[in-house]
Design an enzyme around this catalytic site. Structure first.
Site, PDB file in Angstrom:
ATOM      1  N   GLU A 147     -53.775  -9.414 -22.709  1.00 37.05           N
ATOM      2  CA  GLU A 147     -52.334  -9.115 -22.702  1.00 37.05           C
ATOM      3  C   GLU A 147     -51.760  -9.310 -21.301  1.00 37.05           C
ATOM      4  O   GLU A 147     -52.392  -8.944 -20.313  1.00 37.05           O
ATOM      5  CB  GLU A 147     -52.138  -7.659 -23.165  1.00 37.05           C
ATOM      6  CG  GLU A 147     -50.699  -7.233 -23.291  1.00 37.05           C
ATOM      7  CD  GLU A 147     -50.563  -5.810 -23.866  1.00 37.05           C
ATOM      8  OE1 GLU A 147     -51.307  -5.458 -24.804  1.00 37.05           O
ATOM      9  OE2 GLU A 147     -49.713  -5.065 -23.355  1.00 37.05           O
ATOM     10  N   ASP A 166     -48.120  -8.481 -19.341  1.00 35.75           N
ATOM     11  CA  ASP A 166     -46.906  -7.685 -19.592  1.00 35.75           C
ATOM     12  C   ASP A 166     -45.859  -7.717 -18.505  1.00 35.75           C
ATOM     13  O   ASP A 166     -46.167  -7.489 -17.334  1.00 35.75           O
ATOM     14  CB  ASP A 166     -47.261  -6.185 -19.654  1.00 35.75           C
ATOM     15  CG  ASP A 166     -48.158  -5.826 -20.792  1.00 35.75           C
ATOM     16  OD1 ASP A 166     -47.947  -6.351 -21.882  1.00 35.75           O
ATOM     17  OD2 ASP A 166     -49.061  -4.990 -20.583  1.00 35.75           O
ATOM     18  N   GLU A 187     -42.759  -5.106 -18.333  1.00 36.83           N
ATOM     19  CA  GLU A 187     -42.130  -3.966 -18.994  1.00 36.83           C
ATOM     20  C   GLU A 187     -41.068  -3.403 -18.062  1.00 36.83           C
ATOM     21  O   GLU A 187     -41.353  -3.096 -16.905  1.00 36.83           O
ATOM     22  CB  GLU A 187     -43.156  -2.871 -19.296  1.00 36.83           C
ATOM     23  CG  GLU A 187     -44.049  -3.207 -20.448  1.00 36.83           C
ATOM     24  CD  GLU A 187     -45.129  -2.150 -20.655  1.00 36.83           C
ATOM     25  OE1 GLU A 187     -45.319  -1.719 -21.787  1.00 36.83           O
ATOM     26  OE2 GLU A 187     -45.773  -1.767 -19.660  1.00 36.83           O
ATOM     27  N   THR A 199     -45.642  -4.574 -14.287  1.00 28.38           N
ATOM     28  CA  THR A 199     -46.462  -5.640 -14.855  1.00 28.38           C
ATOM     29  C   THR A 199     -47.859  -5.079 -15.087  1.00 28.38           C
ATOM     30  O   THR A 199     -48.291  -4.157 -14.398  1.00 28.38           O
ATOM     31  CB  THR A 199     -46.568  -6.861 -13.920  1.00 28.38           C
ATOM     32  OG1 THR A 199     -47.205  -6.465 -12.705  1.00 28.38           O
ATOM     33  CG2 THR A 199     -45.204  -7.429 -13.607  1.00 28.38           C
ATOM     34  N   ASN A 200     -48.525  -5.638 -16.083  1.00 27.60           N
ATOM     35  CA  ASN A 200     -49.902  -5.225 -16.345  1.00 27.60           C
ATOM     36  C   ASN A 200     -50.646  -6.420 -16.922  1.00 27.60           C
ATOM     37  O   ASN A 200     -50.023  -7.396 -17.356  1.00 27.60           O
ATOM     38  CB  ASN A 200     -49.933  -4.036 -17.310  1.00 27.60           C
ATOM     39  CG  ASN A 200     -51.245  -3.258 -17.250  1.00 27.60           C
ATOM     40  OD1 ASN A 200     -52.181  -3.611 -16.522  1.00 27.60           O
ATOM     41  ND2 ASN A 200     -51.330  -2.185 -18.041  1.00 27.60           N
ATOM     42  N   GLU A 206     -51.710  -1.828 -13.486  1.00 28.20           N
ATOM     43  CA  GLU A 206     -50.259  -1.802 -13.304  1.00 28.20           C
ATOM     44  C   GLU A 206     -49.841  -2.100 -11.866  1.00 28.20           C
ATOM     45  O   GLU A 206     -50.467  -1.641 -10.921  1.00 28.20           O
ATOM     46  CB  GLU A 206     -49.694  -0.416 -13.668  1.00 28.20           C
ATOM     47  CG  GLU A 206     -49.842  -0.029 -15.126  1.00 28.20           C
ATOM     48  CD  GLU A 206     -51.166   0.642 -15.440  1.00 28.20           C
ATOM     49  OE1 GLU A 206     -52.059   0.678 -14.560  1.00 28.20           O
ATOM     50  OE2 GLU A 206     -51.303   1.136 -16.577  1.00 28.20           O
ATOM     51  N   TRP A 240     -43.137   8.624 -21.633  1.00 29.03           N
ATOM     52  CA  TRP A 240     -43.793   8.262 -20.368  1.00 29.03           C
ATOM     53  C   TRP A 240     -42.983   7.391 -19.420  1.00 29.03           C
ATOM     54  O   TRP A 240     -43.269   7.327 -18.227  1.00 29.03           O
ATOM     55  CB  TRP A 240     -45.113   7.536 -20.647  1.00 29.03           C
ATOM     56  CG  TRP A 240     -44.952   6.198 -21.321  1.00 29.03           C
ATOM     57  CD1 TRP A 240     -44.801   5.972 -22.658  1.00 29.03           C
ATOM     58  CD2 TRP A 240     -44.887   4.903 -20.694  1.00 29.03           C
ATOM     59  NE1 TRP A 240     -44.644   4.630 -22.896  1.00 29.03           N
ATOM     60  CE2 TRP A 240     -44.706   3.951 -21.710  1.00 29.03           C
ATOM     61  CE3 TRP A 240     -44.975   4.471 -19.358  1.00 29.03           C
ATOM     62  CZ2 TRP A 240     -44.601   2.582 -21.465  1.00 29.03           C
ATOM     63  CZ3 TRP A 240     -44.871   3.099 -19.108  1.00 29.03           C
ATOM     64  CH2 TRP A 240     -44.683   2.169 -20.157  1.00 29.03           C
ATOM     65  N   GLY A 248     -42.505   9.868 -15.292  1.00 28.06           N
ATOM     66  CA  GLY A 248     -43.706  10.286 -16.006  1.00 28.06           C
ATOM     67  C   GLY A 248     -43.413  11.005 -17.309  1.00 28.06           C
ATOM     68  O   GLY A 248     -44.220  11.797 -17.793  1.00 28.06           O
TER      69      GLY A 248
END
Ligand SMILES: *[C@@H]1O[C@H](CO)[C@@H](O)[C@H](O)[C@H]1NC(C)=O
Ligand SMILES: *[C@@H]1O[C@H](CO)[C@@H](O)[C@H](O)[C@H]1NC(C)=O
Length: 302
Positions: free
Chosen positions: A115, A117, A119, A133-134, A144, A208, A212
């Protein structure tokens, strides 16, 4: 004038130059027959929240909306084994705490998926949106990196891109590389190999996304809307589960040697963007990663 100021000024000049070059390049693509703006349904289909999807400009502009009842999403019809993927995105412009806009590539398998990402994590009015990003390879994520952007991503469309070939994965914001993940299988780090679909969604992540999870979605601001353009896909179509060897052929332009690593100029832009705008990097998080992940040293310098 201090040094920091000079660096900032020169970085802003670089951004301006890149912007002009981009406009020239876009002009070039348009002349090539308008392929840059294919209608949505050539390569994409709505995957959920049908009644929260609005088609504008003959399918060249899609708006997703989210209210208390539902968000929405769309995905590419095909899976890809390499490519240079992009979308133009304008994010929800209200008090968007808790609201997540995602643009990512994902393989089918669950336990060992790949994956990539983008986000966007919304925020209260006046506070900066986070771009996270991940990257997952063979099911392993926890990579992350978070940024605050150098512009307001809710005011205008900006282009977000992911390059994926045999040699590197690069995340770009308006042609500025902000993240590089090199193929370091030589030192034992898994690299994405599985065919992936492009997935896009707008959804409620209040548990989340913001502070947080302490700052919740403000439903009195609903519906939240995110806008998308640029639905042509530069990718090598591949059957799901198939590995990507055939997609590394040099007939695909994103596999040519100029895309194997960042050039000297790009590398500098990359380093400046990260120094200035990245505020979290898993590579530096000793609580979560007591030992520096092996890929970190290689990816730092572009
Ligand atoms: C990574 O690079 C190696 C060469 O160092 C290559 O043999 C391999 O196919 C690449 N891996 C992937 C997953 O693309
Ligand atoms: C929610 O949004 C409304 C309208 O913008 C605003 O007046 C209110 O203060 C917000 N609520 C919270 C908890 O931030």
């Amino acid at each position: 004038m201090n040094r920091g100021f000079l660096i900032r000024v020169s970085f802003e000049m670089v951004l301006a130059v890149v912007g002009v070059v981009m406009i020239i390049m876009l002009g070039g693509v348009m002349v090539d027959g308008g392929a840059a703006d294919a209608p949505f349904d050539v390569s994409y289909a709505v995957s959920w929240g049908n009644d929260h999807v609005l088609f504008l400009d003959q399918g060249r502009h899609v708006q997703l909306s989210m209210d208390k009842r539902s968000g929405a999403g769309f995905a590419s019809k095909l899976s890809y084994g390499s490519g240079f993927f992009h979308l133009r995105i304008k994010l929800p412009n209200k008090d968007s705490a808790g609201v997540i806009t995602a643009f990512y590539l994902r393989s089918k398998s669950n336990a060992h998926h790949d994956e990539l990402d983008f986000e966007f994590l919304g925020n209260k009015e006046g506070k900066p949106i986070t771009l996270q990003t991940n990257l997952y390879a063979n099911g392993k994520g926890d990579r992350e990196q978070r940024f605050h952007l150098w512009f307001d991503p809710t005011a205008h469309f900006h282009t977000y891109k992911i390059l994926w070939n045999e040699h590197q994965i690069v995340f770009y914001v308006d042609n500025i590389p902000i993240r590089v993940f090199k193929n370091t299988t030589k030192i034992g780090v898994m690299y994405p190999t599985q065919a992936m679909k492009i997935d896009v969604s707008l959804w409620d992540g209040e548990s989340w996304a913001t502070d947080g999870g302490q700052t919740k979605t403000n439903w009195s601001c609903a519906p939240f809307t995110a806008d998308f353009q640029g639905f042509n896909v530069n990718g090598c179509a591949a059957a799901a589960h198939q590995s990507s060897n055939a997609c590394y052929a040099s007939k695909y332009w994103w596999n040519r040697s100029k895309f194997w690593k960042l050039g000297h100029k790009r590398k500098q832009i990359y380093e400046q963007a990260r120094n200035k705008y990245m505020y979290y990097d898993y590579c530096d998080d000793r609580d979560r990663h007591p030992i520096v992940p092996p890929e970190c040293a290689t990816n730092r310098g572009g």
